[in-house]
Design an enzyme around this catalytic site. Structure first.
Site, PDB file in Angstrom:
ATOM      1  N   ASP A 260      55.868  39.789  44.343  1.00 12.84           N
ATOM      2  CA  ASP A 260      54.683  38.977  44.624  1.00 12.84           C
ATOM      3  C   ASP A 260      53.879  39.580  45.775  1.00 12.84           C
ATOM      4  O   ASP A 260      54.341  39.632  46.916  1.00 12.84           O
ATOM      5  CB  ASP A 260      55.095  37.537  44.954  1.00 12.84           C
ATOM      6  CG  ASP A 260      53.928  36.582  44.834  1.00 12.84           C
ATOM      7  OD1 ASP A 260      53.478  36.345  43.700  1.00 12.84           O
ATOM      8  OD2 ASP A 260      53.440  36.093  45.879  1.00 12.84           O
ATOM      9  N   ASP A 291      44.929  37.006  35.311  1.00 12.56           N
ATOM     10  CA  ASP A 291      46.234  36.382  35.123  1.00 12.56           C
ATOM     11  C   ASP A 291      46.680  35.615  36.372  1.00 12.56           C
ATOM     12  O   ASP A 291      46.278  35.950  37.488  1.00 12.56           O
ATOM     13  CB  ASP A 291      47.240  37.513  34.818  1.00 12.56           C
ATOM     14  CG  ASP A 291      48.595  36.997  34.400  1.00 12.56           C
ATOM     15  OD1 ASP A 291      48.648  36.237  33.412  1.00 12.56           O
ATOM     16  OD2 ASP A 291      49.602  37.345  35.044  1.00 12.56           O
ATOM     17  N   GLU A 325      43.107  32.502  34.498  1.00 10.41           N
ATOM     18  CA  GLU A 325      44.166  31.678  33.900  1.00 10.41           C
ATOM     19  C   GLU A 325      44.756  30.797  34.986  1.00 10.41           C
ATOM     20  O   GLU A 325      45.475  31.270  35.850  1.00 10.41           O
ATOM     21  CB  GLU A 325      45.271  32.557  33.309  1.00 10.41           C
ATOM     22  CG  GLU A 325      46.420  31.738  32.751  1.00 10.41           C
ATOM     23  CD  GLU A 325      47.802  32.350  32.987  1.00 10.41           C
ATOM     24  OE1 GLU A 325      48.732  32.009  32.239  1.00 10.41           O
ATOM     25  OE2 GLU A 325      47.977  33.149  33.932  1.00 10.41           O
TER      26      GLU A 325
HETATM   27 CA   LIG Z   1      51.585  34.933  44.477  1.00  5.60          CA
END
Ligand SMILES: [Ca+2]
Ligand SMILES: [Ca+2]
Ligand SMILES: [Ca+2]
Ligand SMILES: [Ca+2]
Length: 604
Positions: A260, A291, A325
């Site tokens: 991440d 995304d 999204e």
């Molecule tokens: Ca994140």
């Protein structure tokens, strides 16, 4: 009948004159020449009809790339392999060359824009499945060798543009492939889990402040896997363990191990902007689908979106468009990403939910009315991007994560017959095309694909498949299975979507019209909307009446007032059984809305 009178009254308020219905004019709709679209460079986002496709599952145009990187390509060794046509979690060989070859198939259906799942270079195999879907990027500068080359993508875009079709990329800023591991969770080679449950529990900022942190590391040999090079530092990631999808972890946690990115850092914001500026410069796409938007902090989007739109303009792409999204079903959760986040649009998950409630679960059409009543939440104007509004939302019935609408219908507790599944599917798509927002066809829906659920189960092959759990599916409106080629231009869904596309392009109010709900009810039945659009001194007013009930509905205002002209009446593509067609035979045919059907009227 009270319904009809209410609708009449509403209509009577807005109009007037006496217009007759001419059957010949109705048939004109079917024979009308394809409407000429504006050139893609000038065309508005609201003119588009999207086709969303996973290139790996579409068509294999180049068998030489099926294994990905060449065996002697040491630089791209981790982008080789993962090919197994019998396994739904592995590469199946489809590629950009195959998609290019099939452009006429899309063109004939009225598709004007293609949205590709991510095509940048992936880690081919990760935790026992493959990157066939494209969401495990290691190299943000080149195309995955399973799908082709940078030149193959340029060729696709060039060929699509020659057909006046736009190409949109699916991009990711939230994460990269899973390369970084934690000493507390993984063995030093990164291959073995030290913790039960194959999960690294999320550690909050409060825990980090207490010194309770993970020690991130990059396994030996993987230190320089990512491009650009700044992504190879563990310092540009959150390193807080796996997301549990709530609170702080939704933004800062790893998406099932995917590294991440620390999107709070200024270095990362600039780095991601630079990555995608370079993509715009090299490929000149028409826009991006973004995304995992809700897993990135809002401030990131506030910088990212205006910067890329401005940059695209410098590259001559004046109508560059991005939609995100945001996997949420409430307008109040979706809209902040446009209003605050400065994204031009988002995928309308809330509409998907409303379609499911009305057409699968048989809730009242007031569900749709309540959804559209919240459209004002999207209304805004920014100085640095174009104004946004609900007309730019992106409509879809199902996708590669949640599964297909056809699957939801098949699984419904109402045990719909095949013919009724077909009719409900077509009506759901009519709502996509003719309500405000821009329609997306999920690849394969036009061939009656159904699937066994979401994710891998909904990513069937259009080319002949070897996946047993795909090939045992009973496809809608065809005797074919996914074991054979499914590019059938005579399939009733393909044909119907082509017809919807023709109507959509023929009547500007279906693309740009301001939408007002005229009538809804608290059970399956009539849902009537009006769409009004003015341009070049002309005004077009349309009334679209959908019938979600299994009984025909009778709109007697046509015979009584004749103030509206029938433009299009959907026909039952196959007989819907178990329906009550108990219609008064004296009633003018044009005032009947067949079960699970719709009618478009022109309002003078
Ligand atoms: Ca994140
Ligand atoms: Ca191939
Ligand atoms: Ca990781
Ligand atoms: Ca199956």
């Amino acid at each position: 009948m009270r319904i009809l009178l209410s609708l009449c009254r509403l209509l009577a308020l807005t109009l007037v004159v006496n217009v007759e219905v001419y059957a010949s004019e109705v048939s004109d709709v079917f024979t009308a020449k394809a409407v000429k679209l504006s050139p893609y460079q000038q065309r508005d986002f609201q003119d588009e009809i999207f086709y969303f496709v996973l290139p790996d599952r579409f068509y294999n145009g180049d068998k030489s790339n099926d294994l990905g990187a060449a065996a002697n390509d040491t630089k791209r060794a981790l982008s080789r392999g993962g090919f197994d046509k019998t396994n739904k979690g592995m590469y199946h060989g489809g590629d950009l060359a195959g998609l290019t070859e099939k452009l006429p198939y899309l063109d004939n259906m009225g598709i004007t824009a293609i949205w590709l799942t991510p095509v940048l270079r992936n880690q081919a195999v990760q935790n026992g499945s493959s990157g066939y879907h494209g969401y495990w990027i290691v190299d943000f500068s080149e195309i995955d060798p399973h799908l082709g080359t940078n030149a193959a993508l340029k060729n696709l875009i060039d060929k699509a543009h020659k057909r006046n079709i736009k190409v949109f990329f699916d991009i990711i800023t939230n994460h990269t492939a899973d390369v970084i591991k934690y000493k507390e969770c993984h063995s030093s080679d990164g291959l073995t889990w030290l913790l039960e449950g194959k999960n690294c529990p999320f550690k909050s900022l409060a825990q980090l402040a207490q010194g309770d942190t993970y020690i991130p590391f990059i396994p030996k040999g993987s230190e320089n896997l990512k491009t650009p090079a700044w992504l190879n530092s563990v310092d540009v990631y959150h390193n807080q363990g796996d997301s549990n999808w709530v609170g702080e972890s939704a933004i800062r946690g790893d998406f099932a191990g995917l590294d991440d990115v620390d999107t709070n850092s200024e270095q990362v914001v600039k780095g991601m902007i630079d990555i995608y500026k370079a993509i715009i410069d090299e490929f000149k796409p028409d826009g991006f689908r973004i995304d995992t938007v809700k897993h990135v902090n809002m401030a990131f989007w506030q910088s990212f979106s205006p910067a890329l739109i401005a940059h695209a303009k410098t590259q001559g792409i004046d109508n560059f468009f991005m939609y995100g999204e945001v996997y949420s079903f409430e307008p109040k959760l979706l809209s902040p990403f446009t209003v605050e986040g400065k994204l031009q649009s988002v995928l309308d998950f809330a509409l998907q939910g409303a379609l499911q409630q009305t057409l699968v679960e048989q809730k009242g059409t007031d569900v749709l009315a309540k959804l559209f009543a919240q459209d004002y939440l999207y209304q805004t104007s920014h100085h640095d991007i174009e104004n946004t509004n609900a007309n730019q939302l992106v409509n879809f019935t199902g996708n590669h994560d949640m599964g297909r609408f056809a699957y939801a219908l098949k699984e419904s507790q109402h045990n719909y017959s095949e013919s009724e599944q077909i009719q409900r599917n077509l009506l759901a798509h009519a709502l996509l095309y003719f309500s405000r927002g821009v329609p997306v066809i999920y690849y394969g829906d036009e061939q009656g694909f159904v699937g066994d659920g979401g994710d891998q189960a909904s990513r069937q092959d259009m080319m002949p498949s070897k996946v047993v759990s795909y090939n045992d599916d009973d496809l809608l409106a065809t005797d074919k299975s996914t074991a054979v080629d499914n590019f059938d231009m005579s399939h009733v869904f393909y044909q119907t979507f082509a017809k919807y596309a023709q109507l959509y392009q023929q009547y500007p109010a279906l693309r740009f019209g301001q939408q007002t709900t005229l009538y809804s009810q608290d059970k399956p039945g009539v849902f009537a909307i009006q769409r009004v659009y003015s341009w070049q001194g002309k005004t077009q007013k349309l009334v679209i009446v959908f019938n979600t009930a299994k009984q025909a509905k009778n709109l007697d205002m046509i015979t009584d007032k004749s103030a509206i002209k029938l433009l299009y009446k959907s026909t039952l593509s196959t007989a819907v059984d178990n329906v009550d067609s108990n219609i008064d035979s004296n009633v003018d045919d044009n005032s009947i809305i067949e079960p699970l059907s719709f009618v478009i009227y022109n309002l003078k």
